[in-house]
Design a protein around this motif. Structure first.
Motif, PDB file in Angstrom:
ATOM      1  N   GLU A  51       0.835  -1.193   0.000  1.00 49.27           N
ATOM      2  CA  GLU A  51       0.000   0.000   0.000  1.00 49.27           C
ATOM      3  C   GLU A  51       0.877   1.253   0.000  1.00 49.27           C
ATOM      4  OE1 GLU A  51      -1.642   3.309   2.208  1.00 49.27           O
ATOM      5  OE2 GLU A  51      -0.633   1.738   3.346  1.00 49.27           O
ATOM      6  N   LEU A  52       0.473   2.273  -0.761  1.00 52.10           N
ATOM      7  CA  LEU A  52       1.300   3.448  -0.984  1.00 52.10           C
ATOM      8  C   LEU A  52       1.666   4.159   0.310  1.00 52.10           C
ATOM      9  CD1 LEU A  52       2.663   5.490  -2.884  1.00 52.10           C
ATOM     10  CD2 LEU A  52       0.458   6.692  -2.997  1.00 52.10           C
ATOM     11  N   THR A  55       4.417   2.127   2.029  1.00 58.56           N
ATOM     12  CA  THR A  55       5.720   2.145   1.366  1.00 58.56           C
ATOM     13  C   THR A  55       6.359   3.531   1.432  1.00 58.56           C
ATOM     14  OG1 THR A  55       4.636   2.512  -0.784  1.00 58.56           O
ATOM     15  CG2 THR A  55       5.132   0.239  -0.172  1.00 58.56           C
ATOM     16  N   THR A  56       5.538   4.578   1.456  1.00 58.39           N
ATOM     17  CA  THR A  56       6.068   5.940   1.571  1.00 58.39           C
ATOM     18  C   THR A  56       6.831   6.120   2.870  1.00 58.39           C
ATOM     19  OG1 THR A  56       4.302   6.864   0.199  1.00 58.39           O
ATOM     20  CG2 THR A  56       5.422   8.383   1.683  1.00 58.39           C
ATOM     21  N   VAL A 323       1.079   7.796 -12.559  1.00 55.00           N
ATOM     22  CA  VAL A 323      -0.059   7.093 -11.979  1.00 55.00           C
ATOM     23  C   VAL A 323      -1.234   7.212 -12.945  1.00 55.00           C
ATOM     24  CG1 VAL A 323      -0.905   9.132 -10.742  1.00 55.00           C
ATOM     25  CG2 VAL A 323      -1.478   6.879  -9.865  1.00 55.00           C
ATOM     26  N   TRP A 477      -3.309   3.553  -9.679  1.00 53.41           N
ATOM     27  CA  TRP A 477      -2.129   2.702  -9.576  1.00 53.41           C
ATOM     28  C   TRP A 477      -0.905   3.482 -10.032  1.00 53.41           C
ATOM     29  CZ3 TRP A 477      -1.442  -1.217  -6.679  1.00 53.41           C
ATOM     30  CH2 TRP A 477      -2.469  -2.150  -6.434  1.00 53.41           C
ATOM     31  N   ALA A 478       0.162   3.357  -9.259  1.00 55.37           N
ATOM     32  CA  ALA A 478       1.422   4.002  -9.623  1.00 55.37           C
ATOM     33  C   ALA A 478       2.118   3.205 -10.715  1.00 55.37           C
ATOM     34  CB  ALA A 478       2.326   4.113  -8.393  1.00 55.37           C
ATOM     35  N   ARG A 568       6.087   8.815  -7.088  1.00 56.68           N
ATOM     36  CA  ARG A 568       5.158   9.088  -6.005  1.00 56.68           C
ATOM     37  C   ARG A 568       5.872   8.957  -4.668  1.00 56.68           C
ATOM     38  NH1 ARG A 568      -0.726   6.527  -6.504  1.00 56.68           N
ATOM     39  NH2 ARG A 568      -1.113   8.242  -5.099  1.00 56.68           N
ATOM     40  N   PRO A 569       5.535   9.847  -3.717  1.00 56.69           N
ATOM     41  CA  PRO A 569       4.465  10.854  -3.770  1.00 56.69           C
ATOM     42  C   PRO A 569       4.877  12.181  -4.395  1.00 56.69           C
ATOM     43  CG  PRO A 569       5.439  10.834  -1.594  1.00 56.69           C
ATOM     44  CD  PRO A 569       6.139   9.745  -2.378  1.00 56.69           C
TER      45      PRO A 569
END
Length: 582
Positions: A51-52, A55-56, A323, A477-478, A568-569
């Motif tokens: 999940e973004l 992971t960020t 994205v 989705w990235a 991203r981000p």
């Protein structure tokens, strides 16, 4: 009182006199970077979550052998000294050899070695660990070789050719064996065993005990059970308020960060402040409670550009955004089993209006899961679905939908039961995604379809997507600048075990194309396959592909070295340096 003052002043004077105060270096001022987060991270378990939000945050705690550089958008060595040495094997596969930097250290001061990399692979391949999406990205890794004469060197063997082998074999967070497996539960298993016989091993008590620990909540959010080699460690997590990372004492990468910028960790703290709606986040930014805000609504961003007072304190950026957004269907849901209905809903989605009224022109359309700027792979021959309610109604009629009782809502018999077309679109807390859903709701109503729009808290939303407990949804989705393996998102295998195929799409032809693309290392031939995939997806319509947005980003001017990125981000707070003391 007088004598007490003298006692304090005299030692200070003597200290200054003896050491020469003018020549003493000034102590670096502690500082932090406060970034916006729409929601808390799902977890901080690097071998489970993709999940973004997770992971960020995790990228600052854990490190990979190689990573995509924020500035160059090319693969760059992190834990590894150099990029992989790649060779073809006699059996038709590949071998990739990495050597780990001798300086790399864990929290306890012990060196990061090749054995830690092997352990990480074993942990990911453990059949009872809940990470099917991640397993699909390394399912071609068949064995490893260690070198007794060099504890930092290893060779990873792949049983097939894979076009993203280097990023696949080196692009996962490496975790310390001493910390995550103190009992040595995975020690006696080999990569070859786990690759070939995972299902047969699933009931082994050591496999189960290790997986139970890895799947546990403490490994997901307790700072005493999370550890990596990165510049930061988890210091505080206040649910629905903030996640705070603190700079590690004696971080090994500090001595190399000028030569290897990706190792940098300049701020003393990274704070991810959870604010669950974009309007409140913008207010927090203006009030100085945030240093960074991204995904600013287009209307607000354009207004900020004309705000002189705001521009004195913040820089505004519009980086390209890798994205794509889409309106997804659960294709196994009773309403969306037939592609004619899915195609009809594609004709009911006014994407051009979405771009004009929600994104204020700061977006472009896409025909599939490929960025239009990717000239090699984007299929310009595939037509965009036009907004055509009459064509949509005709397709719905062909699929058996009609307003049989004159109540204004179309219906048909499904599994022997008359069923009215009433569905729900779920979105996260993003006001932009909610606006997209509401616009579709209005156009669908005119075609006799009732649509309810519900907003869900981020982690609830992701959980429901993975379990296919959602009928329709707006998602994104990235994309990677170094190539995209789409098996985890569109392959039928990824519909199972909490995989990332949220639209629940299963199609044999699609699977074949995805499998073929993974093993095709010729860029031109792979581009042909990617274009065929877009033709198939346009026909099958597992979702409505909407747009690729332009990035909208604000960063405080109190920082230097704070450059935007297409990744991203869109920013890398560990790079930020304090420009001057406040």
């Amino acid at each position: 009182m007088k004598s007490r003052s003298v006692l304090v002043l005299i030692p200070a004077f003597l200290l200054c006199f003896g050491s020469g105060c003018k020549d003493q270096p000034k102590k670096k001022k502690d500082y932090q970077v406060v970034s916006w987060a729409l929601a808390d991270p799902q977890m901080l378990q690097p071998l489970i979550s993709t999940e973004l939000g997770a992971t960020t945050v995790m990228k600052f705690i854990f490190q990979q052998l190689i990573e995509i550089d924020f500035k160059t958008l090319e693969l760059t060595p992190v834990l590894a000294e150099n990029r992989a040495v790649i060779e073809k094997t006699a059996k038709g596969g590949m071998s990739l050899t990495f050597t780990i930097r001798k300086e790399a250290r864990w929290d306890n001061g012990s060196p990061v070695t090749a054995k830690d990399v092997v352990f990480t692979l074993k942990a990911m391949l453990n059949p009872a660990v809940n990470n099917s999406a991640i397993k699909s990205t390394i399912d071609y890794i068949s064995d490893v070789q260690l070198y007794p004469e060099n504890a930092n060197k290893l060779t990873i063997y792949c049983d097939t050719i894979f076009f993203l082998a280097e990023s696949g074999c080196g692009g996962y967070p490496v975790i310390p064996e001493y910390f995550y497996d103190p009992k040595g539960l995975m020690k006696d298993f080999t990569i070859a065993q786990l690759h070939k016989n995972a299902k047969a091993l699933i009931n082994d008590p050591r496999i189960q005990e290790f997986a139970t620990d890895m799947n546990s909540e403490k490994r997901m959010r307790d700072k005493n059970f999370i550890s990596g080699s990165g510049p930061y460690k988890l210091d505080e997590w206040v649910t629905n308020q903030r996640v705070v990372l603190k700079k590690r004492a004696h971080y090994w990468g500090d001595t190399l960060s000028e030569q290897v910028p990706y190792l940098a960790g300049y701020p003393d703290r990274l704070v991810f402040s959870t604010i669950k709606d974009q309007n409140s986040a913008l207010s927090a930014l203006k009030a100085g409670n945030l240093d960074v805000l991204y995904q600013i609504k287009a209307k607000d961003f354009l207004a900020l550009k004309d705000d002189k007072k705001f521009n004195e304190k913040f820089n505004l950026y519009t980086p390209p955004f890798l994205v794509y957004y889409y309106l997804g269907f659960n294709t196994k849901n009773k309403f969306f089993r037939d592609k004619k209905t899915r195609q009809a809903l594609s004709y009911l989605t006014d994407v051009d209006k979405i771009i004009r009224t929600i994104f204020y022109g700061m977006a472009k359309r896409t025909v599939g899961p490929v960025h239009p700027d990717n000239k090699k792979e984007y299929n310009t021959d595939v037509p965009l679905y036009e907004f055509n309610p009459e064509k949509a109604k005709a397709l719905l009629a062909q699929d058996g939908w009609s307003d049989s009782n004159g109540d204004g809502t179309i219906d048909k018999r499904i599994d022997g039961v008359r069923t009215e077309f009433k569905v729900t679109i779920a979105v996260n807390q993003s006001e932009t995604r909610k606006s997209v859903a509401l616009m579709f709701q209005e156009d669908a109503r005119k075609a006799g379809i009732q649509v309810d729009v519900v907003q869900q808290e981020w982690n609830t939303y992701i959980s429901n997507l993975k379990k296919h407990n959602i009928e329709m949804f707006v998602n994104g989705w990235a994309l990677s600048p170094t190539g995209n393996d789409m098996k985890g998102v569109w392959h039928s295998e990824s519909t199972l075990n909490n995989g990332d195929n949220y639209v629940n799409f299963s199609n044999a032809s699609c699977d074949s194309l995805l499998d073929a693309m993974r093993t095709e290392i010729d860029d031109a031939k792979r581009a042909v396959l990617m274009k065929k995939l877009q033709v198939l997806m346009h026909d099958e319509a597992p979702c409505v592909f909407l747009i690729v947005p332009t990035g909208t980003l604000a960063i405080s001017k109190k920082f230097t070295n704070a450059e935007p990125s297409a990744m991203r981000p869109g920013f890398n707070p560990s790079d930020f340096k304090l420009l001057k003391a406040d």
